[in-house]
Design an enzyme around this catalytic site. Structure first.
Site, PDB file in Angstrom:
ATOM      1  N   TYR A 240       0.844  -1.190   0.000  1.00 18.59           N
ATOM      2  CA  TYR A 240       0.000   0.000   0.000  1.00 18.59           C
ATOM      3  C   TYR A 240       0.886   1.249   0.000  1.00 18.59           C
ATOM      4  CZ  TYR A 240      -3.574  -3.495   0.701  1.00 18.59           C
ATOM      5  OH  TYR A 240      -4.377  -4.593   0.530  1.00 18.59           O
ATOM      6  N   ARG A 407      -7.105 -14.270  10.683  1.00 17.16           N
ATOM      7  CA  ARG A 407      -8.067 -15.247  10.165  1.00 17.16           C
ATOM      8  C   ARG A 407      -8.487 -16.280  11.210  1.00 17.16           C
ATOM      9  NH1 ARG A 407      -5.624 -16.260   4.029  1.00 17.16           N
ATOM     10  NH2 ARG A 407      -5.258 -14.053   3.605  1.00 17.16           N
TER      11      ARG A 407
END
Length: 437
Positions: A240, A407
């Site tokens: 990013y 997760r």
């Protein structure tokens, strides 16, 4: 005839318009007992005390309003209260809200969270505050990861791409995207993250626009403080915008933000300083980085060099003067030629190497490990001994000061309580859940 004893009243958490007991799950009942693993010992960072060393890493949910003309665009919703609030209820010490864009074109997708709207009466602010207030009522601390997606912006939610059998699909104006305003440190077709239909070619930010990005990080930080957030994190990883500036692969600029290591790290230094100026002195500031791009043997690195572990080690020397207290160590995501061989410790080993470097320099920056941490014993071993300030021998074996899990929390929202049971640690539980735990 026996007397009937009335139970003491349940303490309600203050400041909420509805009733909820003041819970504090996941805290060790005997935190100072020598047998209590470091994982369940408190961690103090500046003025903040975490009840354990288990952190929920930021996880994009792609569940905010995508309509660019709606006042609710980018705002957290009841979904986020349910999702993040449940993790607070189940004992996580610190919970990060997903990557939250500081500018509209800084979102990964039109459905991403944002915090750029002015004022405390905006929907973005109110949505964040609801999440913060509920998490606090359950005894958890809340952080916000401030982010800008750069050249990876304006894609659709991943499940929409998966329906077409693709990893990524461009978001155009018809679905709230901004194809002509995807930006990066450098621009052009050769700066597309991946070829094909998945991503847009970025345009190069002007020097003035880079300076505006810095101001936007500070503005979002101010709003997060007003919403009651406990921690802020700068997203400098995974390809990013900040990561794009750090790397010579994606930063081909010739102004003060490009070229040398000093210039490529300038935007990060300016963002950290700008945030520190507007947040309380006692508030922790985290930074997430990709410790390596995994490009060491690639053709692109042969030509340009890359951001590697040595670059990250050099960066750690700057962190104390920037007021960054905690380095969240991830990896990869900045170039399609990356060569990663994932295994259970591939990122925790990077965290350990950086922690060793920091300690050798006599610095106190804390390290967080993330990636493939799913089992209680593995989590315990990563941080065990981190709170032993006397023994340098013990510190040599420590990989991190805290763990971040993403997760696995989606698979097991009650992971903290399950881990406590597996490790034989008695912890507090939510009042409403007590009969089942």
């Amino acid at each position: 005839m026996g007397s009937i004893h009335q139970s003491p009243p349940v303490v309600q958490h203050e400041g909420l318009p509805y009733f909820t007991p003041a819970n504090n799950a996941g805290a060790a009942l005997e935190p100072n007992d020598p047998s209590t693993p470091t994982l369940f010992r408190p961690l103090k960072i500046r003025d903040l005390m975490l009840k354990n060393r288990i952190i929920v890493a930021p996880m994009c949910m792609y569940s905010a309003d995508p309509n660019p003309t709606s006042p609710r665009v980018g705002a957290l919703t009841d979904y986020h209260v349910a999702h993040l609030g449940h993790l607070a209820l189940k004992g996580a010490g610190l919970i990060f809200v997903e990557a939250t864009a500081v500018q509209p074109n800084g979102r990964i997708s039109p459905n991403d969270s944002g915090l750029w709207q002015d004022g405390t009466d905006s929907e973005q602010f109110k949505g964040l505050k609801r999440v913060v207030d509920f998490a606090h009522s359950q005894g958890a601390k809340i952080g916000v990861q401030l982010a800008h997606a750069g050249r990876k912006a304006s894609t659709v939610a991943p499940w929409l791409a998966a329906q077409q059998g693709l990893k990524s699909v461009r978001a155009d104006e018809s679905v709230g995207g901004w194809p002509t305003n995807v930006v990066g440190p450098s621009g052009g077709e050769d700066q597309i993250w991946a070829p094909g239909i998945g991503f847009w070619p970025p345009r190069e930010l002007s020097t003035a626009e880079v300076e505006d990005v810095v101001r936007s990080f500070a503005k979002s930080a101010e709003l997060a403080v007003k919403a009651g957030c406990d921690v802020l994190e700068i997203h400098g990883a995974h390809g990013y915008l900040v990561n794009q500036f750090l790397s010579p692969v994606t930063n081909r600029r010739s102004d003060k933000y490009g070229g040398s290591f000093e210039n490529r790290t300038r935007i990060l230094r300016e963002i950290a300083n700008a945030i520190r100026e507007v947040i309380p002195a006692g508030m922790p500031l985290f930074l997430r980085i990709s410790a390596t791009e995994w490009l060491e043997n690639s053709t692109v690195a042969a030509d340009l060099g890359s951001w590697d572990l040595r670059s990250s080690q050099e960066l750690t020397k700057m962190l104390p003067e920037l007021g960054i207290d905690f380095l969240d160590v991830s990896s990869g995501g900045n170039h399609r030629e990356q060569s990663i061989e994932p295994h259970t410790s591939y990122q925790t080993d990077l965290a350990a190497a950086l922690r060793k470097e920091i300690h050798a320099a006599g610095a106190s920056t804390l390290i967080g490990a993330v990636g493939f941490i799913t089992e209680a014993e593995a989590a315990r071993s990563i941080v065990q001994g981190a709170d032993n300030k006397q023994s340098s021998e013990a510190q040599e074996k420590v990989k991190a000061d805290a763990i971040l899990i993403a997760r696995q929390f989606m698979r097991e929202p009650g992971w903290v309580i399950k881990a406590a049971k597996a490790l034989g640690v008695k912890v507090t539980t939510p009042m409403q859940f007590g009969r089942a735990l």
